[in-house]
Design a protein around this motif. Structure first.
Motif, PDB file in Angstrom:
ATOM      1  N   VAL A 344       0.841  -1.200   0.000  1.00 29.24           N
ATOM      2  CA  VAL A 344       0.000   0.000   0.000  1.00 29.24           C
ATOM      3  C   VAL A 344       0.874   1.247   0.000  1.00 29.24           C
ATOM      4  CG1 VAL A 344      -1.692   1.339   1.307  1.00 29.24           C
ATOM      5  CG2 VAL A 344      -1.938  -1.147   1.150  1.00 29.24           C
ATOM      6  N   MET A 345       1.914   1.255   0.838  1.00 28.71           N
ATOM      7  CA  MET A 345       2.819   2.396   0.896  1.00 28.71           C
ATOM      8  C   MET A 345       3.559   2.582  -0.420  1.00 28.71           C
ATOM      9  SD  MET A 345       2.192   3.713   3.749  1.00 28.71           S
ATOM     10  CE  MET A 345       3.487   4.969   3.688  1.00 28.71           C
ATOM     11  N   MET A 346       3.937   1.483  -1.052  1.00 31.83           N
ATOM     12  CA  MET A 346       4.613   1.569  -2.341  1.00 31.83           C
ATOM     13  C   MET A 346       3.699   2.196  -3.387  1.00 31.83           C
ATOM     14  SD  MET A 346       6.187  -1.476  -4.731  1.00 31.83           S
ATOM     15  CE  MET A 346       4.564  -2.156  -5.075  1.00 31.83           C
ATOM     16  N   HIS A 347       2.440   1.782  -3.413  1.00 33.99           N
ATOM     17  CA  HIS A 347       1.495   2.336  -4.378  1.00 33.99           C
ATOM     18  C   HIS A 347       1.255   3.826  -4.133  1.00 33.99           C
ATOM     19  CE1 HIS A 347      -0.338  -1.904  -5.215  1.00 33.99           C
ATOM     20  NE2 HIS A 347       0.820  -1.720  -5.795  1.00 33.99           N
ATOM     21  N   LEU A 348       1.196   4.211  -2.862  1.00 36.43           N
ATOM     22  CA  LEU A 348       1.021   5.626  -2.542  1.00 36.43           C
ATOM     23  C   LEU A 348       2.245   6.435  -2.974  1.00 36.43           C
ATOM     24  CD1 LEU A 348      -0.654   5.378   0.980  1.00 36.43           C
ATOM     25  CD2 LEU A 348      -1.727   6.186  -1.127  1.00 36.43           C
ATOM     26  N   ALA A 349       3.440   5.855  -2.817  1.00 34.33           N
ATOM     27  CA  ALA A 349       4.665   6.538  -3.245  1.00 34.33           C
ATOM     28  C   ALA A 349       4.684   6.706  -4.764  1.00 34.33           C
ATOM     29  CB  ALA A 349       5.897   5.756  -2.781  1.00 34.33           C
ATOM     30  N   ILE A 350       4.267   5.676  -5.483  1.00 33.91           N
ATOM     31  CA  ILE A 350       4.184   5.771  -6.942  1.00 33.91           C
ATOM     32  C   ILE A 350       3.168   6.832  -7.344  1.00 33.91           C
ATOM     33  CG2 ILE A 350       3.502   4.546  -9.050  1.00 33.91           C
ATOM     34  CD1 ILE A 350       4.539   1.966  -7.751  1.00 33.91           C
ATOM     35  N   ALA A 351       2.030   6.843  -6.664  1.00 31.09           N
ATOM     36  CA  ALA A 351       0.992   7.839  -6.955  1.00 31.09           C
ATOM     37  C   ALA A 351       1.519   9.254  -6.735  1.00 31.09           C
ATOM     38  CB  ALA A 351      -0.236   7.586  -6.080  1.00 31.09           C
ATOM     39  N   LEU A 352       2.285   9.440  -5.662  1.00 31.20           N
ATOM     40  CA  LEU A 352       2.859  10.762  -5.383  1.00 31.20           C
ATOM     41  C   LEU A 352       3.800  11.190  -6.501  1.00 31.20           C
ATOM     42  CD1 LEU A 352       3.390  13.172  -3.511  1.00 31.20           C
ATOM     43  CD2 LEU A 352       5.149  11.791  -2.364  1.00 31.20           C
ATOM     44  N   ALA A 353       4.647  10.264  -6.947  1.00 32.01           N
ATOM     45  CA  ALA A 353       5.591  10.581  -8.018  1.00 32.01           C
ATOM     46  C   ALA A 353       4.861  10.935  -9.319  1.00 32.01           C
ATOM     47  CB  ALA A 353       6.534   9.399  -8.247  1.00 32.01           C
ATOM     48  N   VAL A 354       3.827  10.169  -9.640  1.00 34.58           N
ATOM     49  CA  VAL A 354       3.055  10.436 -10.859  1.00 34.58           C
ATOM     50  C   VAL A 354       2.309  11.761 -10.733  1.00 34.58           C
ATOM     51  CG1 VAL A 354       1.140   9.634 -12.302  1.00 34.58           C
ATOM     52  CG2 VAL A 354       2.833   8.000 -11.443  1.00 34.58           C
ATOM     53  N   GLY A 355       1.777  12.045  -9.550  1.00 36.80           N
ATOM     54  CA  GLY A 355       1.074  13.311  -9.341  1.00 36.80           C
ATOM     55  C   GLY A 355       1.986  14.509  -9.531  1.00 36.80           C
ATOM     56  N   VAL A 356       3.180  14.451  -8.952  1.00 34.01           N
ATOM     57  CA  VAL A 356       4.151  15.540  -9.114  1.00 34.01           C
ATOM     58  C   VAL A 356       4.537  15.687 -10.581  1.00 34.01           C
ATOM     59  CG1 VAL A 356       6.500  16.289  -8.573  1.00 34.01           C
ATOM     60  CG2 VAL A 356       5.044  15.347  -6.767  1.00 34.01           C
ATOM     61  N   ALA A 357       4.749  14.550 -11.256  1.00 32.52           N
ATOM     62  CA  ALA A 357       5.102  14.592 -12.672  1.00 32.52           C
ATOM     63  C   ALA A 357       3.961  15.172 -13.503  1.00 32.52           C
ATOM     64  CB  ALA A 357       5.439  13.184 -13.157  1.00 32.52           C
ATOM     65  N   GLY A 358       2.719  14.838 -13.145  1.00 30.20           N
ATOM     66  CA  GLY A 358       1.574  15.351 -13.885  1.00 30.20           C
ATOM     67  C   GLY A 358       1.440  16.856 -13.780  1.00 30.20           C
ATOM     68  N   VAL A 359       1.595  17.370 -12.567  1.00 25.95           N
ATOM     69  CA  VAL A 359       1.525  18.818 -12.369  1.00 25.95           C
ATOM     70  C   VAL A 359       2.690  19.499 -13.093  1.00 25.95           C
ATOM     71  CG1 VAL A 359       1.609  20.677 -10.665  1.00 25.95           C
ATOM     72  CG2 VAL A 359       0.297  18.609 -10.188  1.00 25.95           C
ATOM     73  N   GLY A 360       3.876  18.883 -12.983  1.00 28.73           N
ATOM     74  CA  GLY A 360       5.040  19.449 -13.669  1.00 28.73           C
ATOM     75  C   GLY A 360       4.858  19.474 -15.173  1.00 28.73           C
ATOM     76  N   LEU A 361       4.299  18.405 -15.738  1.00 23.07           N
ATOM     77  CA  LEU A 361       4.053  18.345 -17.180  1.00 23.07           C
ATOM     78  C   LEU A 361       3.052  19.411 -17.597  1.00 23.07           C
ATOM     79  CD1 LEU A 361       4.289  17.000 -19.962  1.00 23.07           C
ATOM     80  CD2 LEU A 361       2.530  15.351 -19.228  1.00 23.07           C
ATOM     81  N   GLY A 362       1.986  19.559 -16.804  1.00 24.55           N
ATOM     82  CA  GLY A 362       0.998  20.586 -17.122  1.00 24.55           C
ATOM     83  C   GLY A 362       1.605  21.979 -17.098  1.00 24.55           C
ATOM     84  N   TYR A 363       2.424  22.246 -16.075  1.00 24.54           N
ATOM     85  CA  TYR A 363       3.088  23.555 -15.974  1.00 24.54           C
ATOM     86  C   TYR A 363       4.014  23.790 -17.162  1.00 24.54           C
ATOM     87  CZ  TYR A 363       6.363  27.094 -14.310  1.00 24.54           C
ATOM     88  OH  TYR A 363       7.158  28.210 -14.209  1.00 24.54           O
ATOM     89  N   TRP A 364       4.839  22.820 -17.466  1.00 23.80           N
ATOM     90  CA  TRP A 364       5.808  22.957 -18.572  1.00 23.80           C
ATOM     91  C   TRP A 364       5.101  23.140 -19.912  1.00 23.80           C
ATOM     92  CZ3 TRP A 364       6.478  19.483 -22.688  1.00 23.80           C
ATOM     93  CH2 TRP A 364       7.559  19.748 -23.521  1.00 23.80           C
TER      94      TRP A 364
END
Length: 371
Positions: A344-364
């Protein structure tokens, strides 16, 4: 900067489709709960009671047996109330919550299509060990949890998925609408518009989705509390059909409901990030909705169709499956999979990484837009 946040928040909140969707979702949940109450029945002696009176009577009766479930307690309930069954002559269910619990959890009734009283019997041998013994061995705390079982299904599935669709539609225009209205070039010529303004637009999207999520959660929990009170919230979570005894799961019903809430919150944050990325990549809001929905459903296609074929080999398939299980459609349903706490913690960590990447992609993507 605060002005940009306010204007963007208002722009999102002014979309009628969002409020129509919310009204329909909450209206249906309220109607469904009303039907659950109206259809609720229990028998006390020779009398059949319906509705709220039946719920109150079942709660009162169950309170007499609340606490650790023992073999003696099960035997007492059986001797006093018998099994819960469907009367084929009247079409009515006969029994109460206590007899229903032991019948559904400790007998062969679920293997029978329309079990008559004379066909129901306690599990025997290996069937008992595999299906019922754990209820008496793991210190299960018995109490009335009928309403919480229904809430777990309604909130964890219907409400979460309904809000996901609403957010995909409502947030898809955050960046894409600026493209279609030809206002992106104007906004990006200003210092604030090309830096802090983008972050304020993203913050408004997150603020709106989280505000709605919290408000809907409070409403749904409140109407169930009004009907069922607080009895049973400290009962063992395995008493409800969604409580998992194999992987990580909070011990109590209240803990399980909070677990659902936090997983839903994580899923909504990730979904908002994904929709923002899709909005920045698409030239209009409709395409952003289509892309968001596609990204939302890809994990389902992978885990249901592609993954089981293992065409990429075991190692790659397993890695991709972990990634897909961390996406919004499955992250919010983690409570139903029986994952161990580490996973569960691993999946949450992956979700966090994807979320940060998604916001970063949108900004860029939005910052570098050149119409």
């Amino acid at each position: 900067m605060w002005k940009i946040f306010q204007e963007e928040f208002y722009k999102i909140a002014s979309k009628k489709l969002i409020w129509i969707g919310l009204f329909c979702l909450l209206g249906f949940v309220t109607y469904r709960l009303a039907r659950v109450v109206d259809d609720y029945t229990m028998t006390a002696g020779q009398e059949t009671i319906h509705g709220k009176e039946a719920i109150a009577k079942d709660q009162e009766l169950t309170a007499q047996y609340a606490g650790p479930l023992t073999e003696e307690k099960v035997q007492t309930i059986y001797e006093k109330y018998g099994f819960f069954y469907l009367n084929r002559e009247t079409g009515e269910q006969n029994g109460n919550y206590c007899s229903r619990f032991i019948t559904e959890q400790m007998t062969n009734s679920r293997q029978l299509e329309e079990p008559a009283l004379e066909e129901i019997q306690f599990y025997q041998g290996s069937d008992w060990e595999n299906n019922a013994a754990y209820l008496l061995e793991d210190g299960l705390r018995f109490d009335y949890v009928y309403g919480w079982d229904d809430l777990a299904e309604t909130y964890g599935i219907m409400v979460i998925f309904g809000l996901s669709v609403i957010f995909m539609i409502g947030l898809s225009a955050v960046f894409s609408e600026e493209y279609s209205l030809k206002t992106a070039d104007i906004l990006l010529t200003t210092r604030r518009g090309k830096d802090g303004g983008i972050w304020m637009k993203a913050a408004a999207a997150f603020g709106f989705s989280l505000s709605i999520y919290f408000a809907v959660t409070v409403y749904v929990w409140a109407i169930y509390l009004k009907v069922f009170g607080i009895q049973g919230l400290d009962a063992s979570s395995v008493m409800i059909g969604w409580g998992n005894r194999w992987g990580y799961c909070p011990d109590t019903v209240a803990g399980f409901l909070l677990y659902q809430f936090w997983l839903g919150l994580a899923g909504m944050i990730l979904l908002t990030a994904v929709v923002l990325a899709a909005s920045a990549l698409c030239k209009n809001a409709f395409l952003a909705v289509v892309l968001s929905l596609t990204l939302y459903l890809i994990p389902v296609v992978w885990l249901k169709l592609i993954g089981p074929m293992r065409i990429f080999g075991y190692t790659v398939t397993k890695a991709v499956s972990h990634f897909m299980a961390s996406m919004p459609v499955y992250l919010t349903m983690t409570w139903d999979f029986g994952f161990p706490a580490e996973q569960v913690m691993m999946h949450l960590a992956i979700a966090l990484a994807v979320g940060v990447a998604g916001v970063g992609l949108g900004y860029w993507r939005y910052r570098g837009y050149q119409g």
